[in-house]
Design an enzyme around this catalytic site. Structure first.
Site, short mmCIF file in Angstrom:
data_model
loop_
_atom_site.label_atom_id
_atom_site.label_comp_id
_atom_site.label_asym_id
_atom_site.label_seq_id
_atom_site.Cartn_x
_atom_site.Cartn_y
_atom_site.Cartn_z
N LYS A 57 0.82 -1.22 0.00
CA LYS A 57 0.00 0.00 0.00
C LYS A 57 0.85 1.26 0.00
CE LYS A 57 -0.06 -0.66 4.82
NZ LYS A 57 -0.12 -1.95 5.35
N VAL A 85 -5.32 -2.91 0.24
CA VAL A 85 -6.37 -2.26 1.05
C VAL A 85 -7.33 -3.33 1.56
CG1 VAL A 85 -8.27 -0.60 1.07
CG2 VAL A 85 -6.29 -0.19 -0.40
N GLY A 138 -0.69 -9.40 19.01
CA GLY A 138 0.02 -9.46 17.73
C GLY A 138 -0.61 -8.62 16.63
N LYS A 194 -4.15 3.81 2.41
CA LYS A 194 -5.26 3.03 1.85
C LYS A 194 -6.33 3.94 1.23
CE LYS A 194 -4.33 -0.84 4.97
NZ LYS A 194 -4.54 -1.39 6.31
N GLY A 239 -3.78 -10.17 8.15
CA GLY A 239 -3.54 -11.57 8.51
C GLY A 239 -3.20 -12.40 7.30
N1 HSE Z 1 -1.57 -2.67 10.23
C1 HSE Z 1 -2.74 -2.90 9.47
C2 HSE Z 1 -3.94 -2.97 10.38
C3 HSE Z 1 -2.72 -4.17 8.67
O1 HSE Z 1 -3.82 -2.91 11.60
O2 HSE Z 1 -5.05 -3.06 9.87
C4 HSE Z 1 -1.85 -4.06 7.44
O3 HSE Z 1 -2.43 -3.22 6.50
#
Ligand code: HSE
Length: 429
Positions: free
Chosen positions: A103, A130, A185, A203, A300
């Site tokens: 992104k 995104v 995590g 995004k 994930g």
């Molecule tokens: N760090 C982002 C989030 C995930 O917490 O949604 C990766 O885009």
């Protein structure tokens, strides 16, 4: 004939990608006639490639992938904007199709990369950049093109949505929620990109560019994060019939594109209000389709790899049928980005002040001086120190005037700034 893939990056998403292919390879052949084969894997270390049975295809140098004539599709999953940029530019220049989840790169160098792909008649696909597993880029580029998109707005950062949900539902402080997100995590050890709204800004730059057919780069997006939000704001908002979400917003306006990320009070009945925890959702309004909402897991291994594989399959169809990409860059307009200072909204502002006679009158004078009309004032809490929270909700006001109010009020006696800087939440609708 197999379609050959060079995979760069064996982190969370890279491993997810390999897993999907190992599990569904034969289904892809049977259902779609697509025989996908990972012929090279590049990473800093060969541990993961070996663990996943691809040790014999390992290389530590991505140039081996760029220079391999048999590779059709390069999958970039290393992130960042330096090596990833060299890899993508090198791969496209070498006549390969590229699928990426990057992104930050697409939000900063998207134009150059897409122009190069157009020039080379190659596909650049970035669905996973995104909303993780949520299909949103492809639906906007295909099924929604009969519409003029009026608005795209979403919860596109799972970490901050998890934190706000925990603060709201379990009365955690910002720090407690952050520690919990790190323990689970979700949040990085350095959570800046998430909590300061930068991840969401990248995004919404990508989504706005597609929605409004006009390039928006990350640097043009006003971004404000959630560091100043406390449980008292969430409780007060709820009493008023709102929840607080970190929204990434893109609006088509007569003056250009209004694009921003900030904590937002959203009516509890809005479709996005029920999106909690690490989930993401993107709400799109078109002139003919009306409201649509795309919901799912925003990060994930499995969800992001699902999007990457979707892009790879679409690209593999091009390779198999020997056709050029049907849709390249769609930024054919050059709409201006509306300056944040001109924004017209209602504002929730919480100051911490000493509970002394005259403080309310002094604050009221500042609002009046800058012609910001107050709709309601609520006093909450009373600390042993004698301080209280004063929550103002304004009528529709101009951002510039509200900023002037904030500056002047922070300079008043008995207003506890900078130790307790004001919390500002813009009110949606
Ligand atoms: N760090 C982002 C989030 C995930 O917490 O949604 C990766 O885009």
């Amino acid at each position: 004939m197999a379609i050959k893939i060079g995979l760069v990056g064996t982190g969370t998403v890279g491993c997810g990608f390999i897993n999907i292919l190992q599990k569904h390879h034969d289904d892809f052949v049977r259902h779609y006639g697509l025989d996908l084969e990972i012929v090279r894997v590049c990473s800093h270390s060969d541990t993961r490639a070996k663990d996943l049975g691809l040790g014999d295809r390992f290389t530590p140098d991505f140039h081996d992938i760029i220079n391999d004539p048999e590779i059709d599709i390069v999958v970039e999953l290393i992130g960042g904007t330096t090596d990833a940029r060299d890899l993508i530019v090198g791969a496209l220049s070498a006549g390969k199709h590229v699928v990426t989840a990057n992104k930050a790169l697409m939000a900063s160098d998207g134009k150059e990369i897409m122009d190069l792909a157009d020039q080379m008649h190659r596909n650049i696909a970035f669905e996973a950049s995104v909303g993780g597993g949520i299909p949103i880029i492809e639906p906007m580029k295909h099924m929604l093109i009969s519409n003029e998109i009026e608005q795209v707005k979403g919860i596109v950062n799972g970490t901050t949505n998890y934190m706000l949900t925990r603060m709201d539902q379990n009365d955690l402080t910002y720090e407690q929620a952050l520690h919990e997100a790190q323990d689970e995590g979700f949040a990085e050890a350095d959570p800046t990109a998430d909590v300061d709204g930068l991840d969401a800004a990248a995004k919404i730059a990508i989504l706005s560019s597609i929605a409004f057919n006009s390039r928006v780069t990350m640097g043009q997006v006003y971004a404000e994060g959630i560091r100043r939000i406390s449980p008292i704001d969430l409780a007060t908002a709820r009493d008023m019939g709102y929840c607080v979400k970190l929204l990434a917003i893109g609006n088509r306006t007569p003056k250009g594109i209004d694009v921003r990320v900030h904590p937002t009070m959203l009516p509890l009945e809005h479709p996005l209000a029920s999106v909690n925890g690490v989930d993401n959702a993107i709400y799109v309004v078109g002139d003919y389709v009306g409201q649509t909402m795309f919901f799912g897991e925003g990060a994930g291994s499995g969800p992001a790899a699902s999007s990457v594989m979707g892009d790879v399959m679409e690209t593999a169809r091009l390779v198999k049928n020997n056709v050029q990409p049907l849709v390249g860059c769609t930024c054919t307009d050059s709409l201006p980005v509306v300056p944040m200072e001109d924004l017209l909204m209602r504002y929730y502002i919480r100051f911490v002040v000493m509970d002394t006679p005259g403080v309310l009158a002094a604050m009221a004078e500042v609002f009046a001086k800058h012609k910001v009309s107050v709709r309601s004032v609520i006093q909450r809490g009373h600390e042993a120190s004698g301080s209280v929270d004063m929550v103002y909700v304004t009528h529709t006001a101009r951002e510039k005037d509200v900023r002037d109010v904030l500056t002047d009020i922070q300079n008043l006696d008995d207003v506890l700034a900078p130790k307790c800087p004001p919390t500002v939440i813009r009110v949606d609708q």
